[in-house]
Motif scaffolding. Structure first.
Motif, PDB file in Angstrom:
ATOM      1  N   HIS A   1      44.751  40.956  51.694  1.00 38.82           N
ATOM      2  CA  HIS A   1      43.746  40.553  50.701  1.00 38.82           C
ATOM      3  C   HIS A   1      44.238  40.509  49.318  1.00 38.82           C
ATOM      4  O   HIS A   1      45.263  40.955  49.084  1.00 38.82           O
ATOM      5  CB  HIS A   1      42.901  41.949  50.490  1.00 38.82           C
ATOM      6  CG  HIS A   1      41.837  41.818  49.631  1.00 38.82           C
ATOM      7  ND1 HIS A   1      40.851  41.290  49.590  1.00 38.82           N
ATOM      8  CD2 HIS A   1      41.854  42.598  48.357  1.00 38.82           C
ATOM      9  CE1 HIS A   1      40.260  41.213  48.557  1.00 38.82           C
ATOM     10  NE2 HIS A   1      40.665  42.024  47.608  1.00 38.82           N
ATOM     11  N   VAL A   2      43.878  39.391  48.907  1.00 35.39           N
ATOM     12  CA  VAL A   2      44.356  39.029  47.179  1.00 35.39           C
ATOM     13  C   VAL A   2      42.964  39.271  46.397  1.00 35.39           C
ATOM     14  O   VAL A   2      41.940  38.916  46.592  1.00 35.39           O
ATOM     15  CB  VAL A   2      44.878  37.725  47.097  1.00 35.39           C
ATOM     16  CG1 VAL A   2      46.383  37.658  47.539  1.00 35.39           C
ATOM     17  CG2 VAL A   2      43.995  36.635  47.582  1.00 35.39           C
ATOM     18  N   VAL A   3      43.242  39.789  45.351  1.00 39.37           N
ATOM     19  CA  VAL A   3      42.113  40.205  44.343  1.00 39.37           C
ATOM     20  C   VAL A   3      41.649  38.742  43.954  1.00 39.37           C
ATOM     21  O   VAL A   3      40.432  38.481  43.999  1.00 39.37           O
ATOM     22  CB  VAL A   3      42.487  40.887  43.205  1.00 39.37           C
ATOM     23  CG1 VAL A   3      41.326  41.003  42.199  1.00 39.37           C
ATOM     24  CG2 VAL A   3      42.825  42.319  43.411  1.00 39.37           C
ATOM     25  N   SER A   4      42.559  37.860  43.319  1.00 37.01           N
ATOM     26  CA  SER A   4      42.096  36.672  42.847  1.00 37.01           C
ATOM     27  C   SER A   4      42.682  35.512  43.811  1.00 37.01           C
ATOM     28  O   SER A   4      43.837  35.536  44.356  1.00 37.01           O
ATOM     29  CB  SER A   4      42.663  36.393  41.398  1.00 37.01           C
ATOM     30  OG  SER A   4      42.271  35.137  41.191  1.00 37.01           O
TER      31      SER A   4
ATOM     32  N   LYS B   1      40.980  37.070  52.441  1.00 37.40           N
ATOM     33  CA  LYS B   1      39.898  36.669  51.159  1.00 37.40           C
ATOM     34  C   LYS B   1      39.223  35.374  51.542  1.00 37.40           C
ATOM     35  O   LYS B   1      37.911  35.256  51.360  1.00 37.40           O
ATOM     36  CB  LYS B   1      40.626  36.433  49.925  1.00 37.40           C
ATOM     37  CG  LYS B   1      39.736  36.062  48.794  1.00 37.40           C
ATOM     38  CD  LYS B   1      39.134  37.421  48.109  1.00 37.40           C
ATOM     39  CE  LYS B   1      38.415  37.238  46.934  1.00 37.40           C
ATOM     40  NZ  LYS B   1      39.287  36.687  45.730  1.00 37.40           N
TER      41      LYS B   1
ATOM     42  N   GLN C   1      46.964  44.698  49.598  1.00 38.23           N
ATOM     43  CA  GLN C   1      45.849  44.417  48.429  1.00 38.23           C
ATOM     44  C   GLN C   1      46.953  43.829  47.276  1.00 38.23           C
ATOM     45  O   GLN C   1      47.600  44.792  46.601  1.00 38.23           O
ATOM     46  CB  GLN C   1      44.966  45.405  47.876  1.00 38.23           C
ATOM     47  CG  GLN C   1      44.261  44.825  46.716  1.00 38.23           C
ATOM     48  CD  GLN C   1      43.031  46.085  46.224  1.00 38.23           C
ATOM     49  OE1 GLN C   1      41.898  45.265  46.019  1.00 38.23           O
ATOM     50  NE2 GLN C   1      43.209  46.947  46.255  1.00 38.23           N
TER      51      GLN C   1
ATOM     52  N   SER D   1      47.400  41.431  43.757  1.00 41.89           N
ATOM     53  CA  SER D   1      46.669  40.394  42.599  1.00 41.89           C
ATOM     54  C   SER D   1      46.293  39.179  43.013  1.00 41.89           C
ATOM     55  O   SER D   1      45.514  38.856  42.460  1.00 41.89           O
ATOM     56  CB  SER D   1      47.307  40.707  41.245  1.00 41.89           C
ATOM     57  OG  SER D   1      48.512  40.271  41.462  1.00 41.89           O
TER      58      SER D   1
ATOM     59  N   LYS E   1      51.370  41.721  41.617  1.00 39.77           N
ATOM     60  CA  LYS E   1      51.344  43.344  41.713  1.00 39.77           C
ATOM     61  C   LYS E   1      50.573  43.640  43.036  1.00 39.77           C
ATOM     62  O   LYS E   1      49.493  42.947  43.591  1.00 39.77           O
ATOM     63  CB  LYS E   1      50.666  43.755  40.425  1.00 39.77           C
ATOM     64  CG  LYS E   1      51.348  43.305  39.459  1.00 39.77           C
ATOM     65  CD  LYS E   1      52.365  44.203  38.698  1.00 39.77           C
ATOM     66  CE  LYS E   1      53.114  44.006  37.452  1.00 39.77           C
ATOM     67  NZ  LYS E   1      54.022  44.881  36.937  1.00 39.77           N
ATOM     68  N   GLY E   2      50.686  44.846  43.339  1.00 40.16           N
ATOM     69  CA  GLY E   2      49.772  45.427  44.338  1.00 40.16           C
ATOM     70  C   GLY E   2      50.636  45.993  45.530  1.00 40.16           C
ATOM     71  O   GLY E   2      51.711  46.041  45.423  1.00 40.16           O
TER      72      GLY E   2
ATOM     73  N   HIS F   1      35.926  48.986  49.408  1.00 36.29           N
ATOM     74  CA  HIS F   1      36.024  48.027  50.472  1.00 36.29           C
ATOM     75  C   HIS F   1      35.839  48.936  51.911  1.00 36.29           C
ATOM     76  O   HIS F   1      36.560  49.778  51.860  1.00 36.29           O
ATOM     77  CB  HIS F   1      37.193  47.314  50.545  1.00 36.29           C
ATOM     78  CG  HIS F   1      37.408  46.556  51.878  1.00 36.29           C
ATOM     79  ND1 HIS F   1      36.789  45.359  52.016  1.00 36.29           N
ATOM     80  CD2 HIS F   1      38.136  46.643  52.783  1.00 36.29           C
ATOM     81  CE1 HIS F   1      37.150  44.818  52.969  1.00 36.29           C
ATOM     82  NE2 HIS F   1      38.078  45.646  53.861  1.00 36.29           N
TER      83      HIS F   1
ATOM     84  N   VAL G   1      34.860  34.568  43.205  1.00 41.37           N
ATOM     85  CA  VAL G   1      34.963  36.069  42.892  1.00 41.37           C
ATOM     86  C   VAL G   1      36.523  36.787  43.234  1.00 41.37           C
ATOM     87  O   VAL G   1      37.208  36.449  44.120  1.00 41.37           O
ATOM     88  CB  VAL G   1      34.262  36.871  44.042  1.00 41.37           C
ATOM     89  CG1 VAL G   1      34.176  38.432  43.705  1.00 41.37           C
ATOM     90  CG2 VAL G   1      32.716  36.533  43.960  1.00 41.37           C
ATOM     91  N   ALA G   2      36.864  37.256  42.001  1.00 48.31           N
ATOM     92  CA  ALA G   2      38.181  38.265  42.085  1.00 48.31           C
ATOM     93  C   ALA G   2      37.530  39.728  42.610  1.00 48.31           C
ATOM     94  O   ALA G   2      36.815  40.288  41.707  1.00 48.31           O
ATOM     95  CB  ALA G   2      38.820  38.310  40.715  1.00 48.31           C
ATOM     96  N   ALA G   3      37.990  39.961  43.662  1.00 50.12           N
ATOM     97  CA  ALA G   3      37.515  41.354  44.334  1.00 50.12           C
ATOM     98  C   ALA G   3      38.784  42.456  44.313  1.00 50.12           C
ATOM     99  O   ALA G   3      39.679  42.379  45.093  1.00 50.12           O
ATOM    100  CB  ALA G   3      37.266  41.150  45.694  1.00 50.12           C
ATOM    101  N   LEU G   4      38.616  43.445  43.247  1.00 52.79           N
ATOM    102  CA  LEU G   4      39.584  44.507  43.292  1.00 52.79           C
ATOM    103  C   LEU G   4      38.752  45.655  43.840  1.00 52.79           C
ATOM    104  O   LEU G   4      38.071  46.127  43.515  1.00 52.79           O
ATOM    105  CB  LEU G   4      39.576  44.760  41.734  1.00 52.79           C
ATOM    106  CG  LEU G   4      41.054  45.361  41.265  1.00 52.79           C
ATOM    107  CD1 LEU G   4      41.278  45.208  39.965  1.00 52.79           C
ATOM    108  CD2 LEU G   4      40.953  47.230  41.837  1.00 52.79           C
ATOM    109  N   ASN G   5      39.352  45.916  45.109  1.00 53.18           N
ATOM    110  CA  ASN G   5      38.969  46.899  45.762  1.00 53.18           C
ATOM    111  C   ASN G   5      39.667  48.334  45.575  1.00 53.18           C
ATOM    112  O   ASN G   5      40.648  48.604  45.431  1.00 53.18           O
ATOM    113  CB  ASN G   5      39.183  46.617  47.437  1.00 53.18           C
ATOM    114  CG  ASN G   5      38.646  45.447  47.942  1.00 53.18           C
ATOM    115  OD1 ASN G   5      37.609  44.876  47.481  1.00 53.18           O
ATOM    116  ND2 ASN G   5      39.218  44.955  48.881  1.00 53.18           N
TER     117      ASN G   5
ATOM    118  N   LEU H   1      47.022  46.183  39.278  1.00 54.69           N
ATOM    119  CA  LEU H   1      46.521  44.865  39.852  1.00 54.69           C
ATOM    120  C   LEU H   1      45.885  44.049  38.795  1.00 54.69           C
ATOM    121  O   LEU H   1      46.058  42.943  38.778  1.00 54.69           O
ATOM    122  CB  LEU H   1      45.240  45.331  41.029  1.00 54.69           C
ATOM    123  CG  LEU H   1      45.713  45.768  42.294  1.00 54.69           C
ATOM    124  CD1 LEU H   1      44.654  46.484  42.930  1.00 54.69           C
ATOM    125  CD2 LEU H   1      46.492  44.920  43.245  1.00 54.69           C
TER     126      LEU H   1
END
Lengths: 344, 344
Positions: A18-21, A27, A47, A49, A58-59, B18, B40-44, B70
């Motif tokens: 999973h990436v945030v962005s 994703k 997870q 970034s 990061k993550g 999540h 969407v940037a999803a920060l879980n 993150l």
């Protein structure tokens, strides 16, 4: 008005990063699967970034123990019923084995009706001659391939798994044959075949095969125009589309969804395989999304000054090259019909 | 054919939980936002196997440090440009403060053009008189509310934030007034208003208000038939839809998207607020998805024997009550127009 979907009710366990962005791993895979009507359980293996192609991120990774634990969580609440499983990037051999154990357990659970569970395995290990996972991930994947129904290695990963050096169509056929024969893998798709790595290709080829009852290959290929840029997440999107289009094609073939691993009868010609129909539609969507991404990327890069610093330039280009899917949904729903499987 | 979306290009940072299986938190919010055209940037904030309503789950929380990390990852790669931010469940006061720091930083970054950043904050703390987060989360949220553009507390959370006990429409108006006045919160939506908690309501009411330049409330309400079941994820879906429909309604109002916090001119009547248009459409979608979920849940429960054991029965019911969204996308895209804002 009822929504129209290519597949009947389909519950998929998707295991990937999973990436945030941005749009790679789960994703993009989860969105593809959901948009085409699947109920997705998304088990994220990291997870971060952003994807690692940016050169910095990061993550954290999810450990093998946590992966197992999350699956136990599903199990204890009877949430472990899946028609299909899709596995993508998994960080490290221990985690690969943990995911493999989940797949084996789901397979064992379907022992009385093996056709009710189908595992699509993307053996993410490397590309273009370079391994980008730990060395012990390769044998870990080799030990799991016999449990998968469909694998989608790229050319380099097919070499790693089959231990056949692929230099032309003949050696590629040998590799496919080896994978069918040695690992009993029913369905194989080799993505992005390119025998001449020194010059940028004008076209790329995908090769597919569903084995016969005697593990003979039934090979087809589909060629499509190459786009002169590498987009991260392409493989993840390809794999997610394959899950949907394979289920769709099998569902459209009377009786096939009662056959273990959905292997077509020996009388079915390579060009008539449901796998061929599936890959045609996958490439129809892929080519359109990549074309739109390429056009939008060029537009985005025209609007900015590319930094002189190599690291900064890489960041700007990586951002501009994120797959453009969310606002191009019609590419998924109504794939172009321009690409047809032909004999090798 | 171009896809049609209700909003122009919109990049949203969504911070919430999540779950691997099921549809709550970011699992449903991200899909709603993406399906309606947002990047969407999803920060879980957690990865759990399933939502906690099942009574048991596995997985882990993401620490405040990891959340900050993150975000630093996004920042260092210039991925921290957002039109909107949506925050939902955040585990613990330290993590709430970490998310608050991100929002404050994004707000500060937009100092020259404050209308270019809009924070929708769902202050997830409890429901029906019961706090289900740690006690120190309440003051943490109170300290952040002044930085939010739109908050969506339920009736109980509105009480916690305003410190006004809500028992009737008059006290509810006092609570809204207090939130506008004390926290300068421009837009308030109080979800699921119900003054008589002893009998199951036949109808529920949502109350909304956008403050004037003198922080006076402009109140409207929308009433809709109650569905006799609690569905986890309802609030998360409501919040995600609000992000899209608010942006849509503001975009449709000439000049409003150049005003900080998108606050309508004092001459605009409560019933003509973009917030009222937004909530009408949100409820149009919500009511349809909940009705379909309720119908499919009943069907699912008819097909099984509910276990006698209370814990086992809870598992079966929780599973059957997962929101049915993926195959009911038209409810999102084309909300029913049955619900209209009226004066209080």
């Amino acid at each position: 008005m009822a929504d129209e979907f290519p597949v009947p009710e389909t519950r998929v366990l998707a295991v990937a990063s999973h990436v945030v962005s941005g749009n790679v791993g789960n994703k993009i895979a989860v969105f593809v699967l959901q948009s085409l009507g699947c109920d997705v359980a998304a088990l994220n293996t990291v997870q971060f970034s952003n994807h690692t192609g940016y050169g910095q991120w990061k993550g954290s990774r999810v450990s093998a123990e946590e992966i197992t634990d999350l699956y136990q969580g599903l199990k204890q609440s009877y949430l472990d019923e899946f028609h299909m499983m899709l596995t993508g990037y998994i960080p490290g051999a221990a985690a690969v084995n943990a995911v493999g154990a989940i797949a084996k357990e789901l397979r064992a659970k379907a022992e009385q009706a093996p056709e009710k569970f189908f595992w699509v395995l993307d053996p993410v290990m490397g590309d273009h001659g370079r391994i980008y996972v730990a060395e012990d991930v390769v044998p870990a994947y080799r030990s799991l391939i016999p449990y998968a129904d469909l694998i989608l290695p790229n050319q380099f990963e097919a070499e790693l798994l089959s231990e056949v050096k692929i230099t032309d169509m003949e050696t590629l056929q040998q590799a496919v044959h080896t994978l069918h024969d040695k690992f009993s893998t029913p369905h194989i798709i080799i993505t992005s075949v390119n025998f001449n790595s020194s010059t940028p290709p004008t076209h790329l080829t995908v090769v597919g095969s569903t084995m016969t009852s005697t593990r003979e290959a039934r090979l087809f290929k589909i060629t499509f125009p190459a786009i002169d840029c590498y987009f991260s997440g392409t493989g993840d999107m390809f794999a997610a589309l394959t899950v949907v289009r394979m289920r769709e094609a099998v569902h459209a073939t009377p009786g096939l969804d009662t056959v273990p691993s959905w292997i077509s009868d020996d009388s079915v010609d390579a060009l008539d395989l449901p796998l061929a129909r599936a890959v045609e539609r996958v490439i129809g969507s892929m080519h359109e999304v990549l074309s739109k991404t390429s056009a939008e990327m060029k537009q985005a890069l025209e609007g900015i000054t590319i930094p002189e610093d190599a690291g900064q330039a890489r960041l700007a280009k990586s951002k501009a090259a994120e797959l453009r899917l969310v606002r191009n949904l019609s590419c998924l729903r109504s794939p172009s019909e321009d690409f047809k499987a032909v004999r090798i």
